[in-house]
Design a protein around this motif. Sequence first.
Motif, short mmCIF file in Angstrom:
data_model
loop_
_atom_site.label_atom_id
_atom_site.label_comp_id
_atom_site.label_asym_id
_atom_site.label_seq_id
_atom_site.Cartn_x
_atom_site.Cartn_y
_atom_site.Cartn_z
N TRP A 16 5.51 -0.51 8.30
CA TRP A 16 5.79 -1.12 7.00
C TRP A 16 5.16 -0.32 5.86
N ALA A 17 4.08 0.38 6.15
CA ALA A 17 3.53 1.30 5.16
C ALA A 17 4.51 2.45 4.93
N VAL A 18 5.08 2.95 6.02
CA VAL A 18 6.10 4.00 5.93
C VAL A 18 7.31 3.48 5.14
N GLN A 19 7.70 2.24 5.43
CA GLN A 19 8.84 1.64 4.74
C GLN A 19 8.60 1.54 3.23
N GLY A 20 7.41 1.08 2.85
CA GLY A 20 7.10 0.96 1.43
C GLY A 20 7.16 2.29 0.72
N TYR A 21 6.60 3.31 1.36
CA TYR A 21 6.60 4.65 0.78
C TYR A 21 8.02 5.19 0.66
N ASP A 22 8.77 5.10 1.75
CA ASP A 22 10.13 5.65 1.75
C ASP A 22 11.06 4.94 0.77
N MET A 23 10.95 3.61 0.67
CA MET A 23 11.82 2.87 -0.23
C MET A 23 11.57 3.26 -1.69
N LEU A 24 10.29 3.42 -2.05
CA LEU A 24 9.96 3.79 -3.42
C LEU A 24 10.44 5.20 -3.72
N ASN B 124 0.84 -1.20 0.00
CA ASN B 124 0.00 0.00 0.00
C ASN B 124 0.87 1.25 0.00
N GLY B 125 1.92 1.23 0.84
CA GLY B 125 2.83 2.37 0.89
C GLY B 125 3.53 2.59 -0.44
N VAL B 126 3.94 1.49 -1.08
CA VAL B 126 4.60 1.57 -2.39
C VAL B 126 3.65 2.18 -3.42
N GLN B 127 2.41 1.70 -3.46
CA GLN B 127 1.46 2.18 -4.46
C GLN B 127 1.10 3.65 -4.25
N LEU B 128 0.99 4.07 -2.99
CA LEU B 128 0.72 5.48 -2.73
C LEU B 128 1.88 6.35 -3.20
N ALA B 129 3.10 5.86 -2.98
CA ALA B 129 4.28 6.59 -3.42
C ALA B 129 4.33 6.69 -4.95
N SER C 5 7.62 13.66 12.40
CA SER C 5 7.87 14.85 11.59
C SER C 5 6.56 15.29 10.97
N GLN C 6 6.53 16.49 10.45
CA GLN C 6 5.33 16.98 9.78
C GLN C 6 5.05 16.16 8.53
N LYS C 7 6.12 15.77 7.82
CA LYS C 7 5.96 14.94 6.63
C LYS C 7 5.30 13.60 6.97
N LEU C 8 5.73 13.02 8.09
CA LEU C 8 5.18 11.73 8.51
C LEU C 8 3.70 11.88 8.88
N LYS C 9 3.38 12.94 9.59
CA LYS C 9 2.00 13.20 9.98
C LYS C 9 1.11 13.35 8.75
N GLU C 10 1.59 14.10 7.76
CA GLU C 10 0.81 14.33 6.55
C GLU C 10 0.65 13.04 5.75
N PHE C 11 1.72 12.23 5.72
CA PHE C 11 1.64 10.94 5.03
C PHE C 11 0.57 10.06 5.67
N LYS C 12 0.56 9.99 6.98
CA LYS C 12 -0.41 9.15 7.68
C LYS C 12 -1.84 9.59 7.39
N GLU C 13 -2.03 10.89 7.26
CA GLU C 13 -3.37 11.40 6.93
C GLU C 13 -3.77 10.98 5.51
N ARG C 14 -2.84 11.09 4.56
CA ARG C 14 -3.14 10.69 3.18
C ARG C 14 -3.37 9.18 3.09
N TYR C 15 -2.59 8.43 3.83
CA TYR C 15 -2.73 6.96 3.83
C TYR C 15 -4.09 6.57 4.40
N ARG C 16 -4.47 7.20 5.50
CA ARG C 16 -5.76 6.90 6.13
C ARG C 16 -6.92 7.24 5.18
N LYS C 17 -6.78 8.34 4.48
CA LYS C 17 -7.83 8.76 3.55
C LYS C 17 -7.95 7.79 2.38
N LYS C 18 -6.82 7.27 1.91
CA LYS C 18 -6.83 6.38 0.74
C LYS C 18 -7.25 4.96 1.10
#
Length: 372
Positions: A303-311, A50-55, A282-295
């Motif tokens: 692991w969602a954070v890991q997928g996003y960051d690796m991509l 999921n993190g990869v696809q969002l990225a 971080s603010q970036k992490l907070k905003e990512f979590k909000e976008r992830y929750r919305k999607k």
Amino acid sequence: MKKLLNICLLVVLIFMSTSCSQKEKSSERELNIPVLADAAWLKADGAFYNGVQLAVEEANTEYSGKGFKIITSVIDDKDLYETGVEMATKAAEDETVTAVFNLQNFDVSKTTADILAGNGKLVLFPYGAYDSLFTKDNPYVLNGIPAFSDLGKAMAEYAVKKGYKRIAIYHNGNQSQEELVTAFELDLLNTGTKVVDYVPSIASKNEFDNIYSRWQALNVDCVVISQYGLDRAFEVLKMLRSRDAKIAVIGEPIFDSANALAENKAIAEGMAVPSTLVIEDSQKLKEFKERYRKKYGKEADIWAVQGYDMLRLVVDTAVKLDTNDPAKIAAALHNQKGYQGIGRNIAFTKGGAMITDVKKLPILICRDGRFQ
């Protein structure tokens, strides 16, 4: 008339040349980053992918104007050695592939890492691999989590901090378990804590009863469990808890599985494991979590954070360099300053191991079915 035909021919040739050039340029701008894994396992939880696809979605929106197209897919190895090697070989020979996220069984990835890197593919291991893979100064292989030796050191420092003096280690599995427990014991040198017993296997509950009696005689005050295979790890923990509900237990990160914890909530309560990621607020992490929750309609875990960051690690570096050449991207990823992701700074050693400050590696405690 002849002159006119020559002019027309010249125009056609110029058009064809421009068209070919544009196609080549378009091809050069594609970043194809598949995930090589057991699809059933990968999608059972879904957080990483999921993190990869969002990225991918966000990077395409951000970088389409610069001519980049990012794509990903799952290459299913069905958790089989032969299939894993076959799929890795196909990816290695695919000229469109820039990088591969390798989430295979460690015994498989030990082989496929060389296949992929040998064909000039950037290979990232978001869930880790044997430490030995990152001692060969291969510029194409990068570990996405701390080394098992770092995890062992973090566990040892926690044991000393908690005041445990006499530790028994149960370890059974493969090379990664050896790497972890060896580092654990070495880090205890010159402290007041020592390992008093090693147990490499437990054939039955009756055998464990004898082992536990020995631990009582040795005054063991903490047990370390390093077991390859989630089901077996919890079986060993269950045997221990059937004899002693209160003794301190430090496990390797394999225990941190939401589905398994839901079924083993009572016996896991209070045990400690090292986190495989150092996630910083971080603010970036907070905003990512909000976008992830919305999607996705659920909370983003590590692991969602890991997928996003690796991509984004691969894509942002490629765009910055204006290339999809794995060699150039790999060289840039070895920059000592590292890459600032949404959850942490990511940097690698020359051999591709993740640079980790062991003292910052969190030790998680299981409370009410969750490690936190």
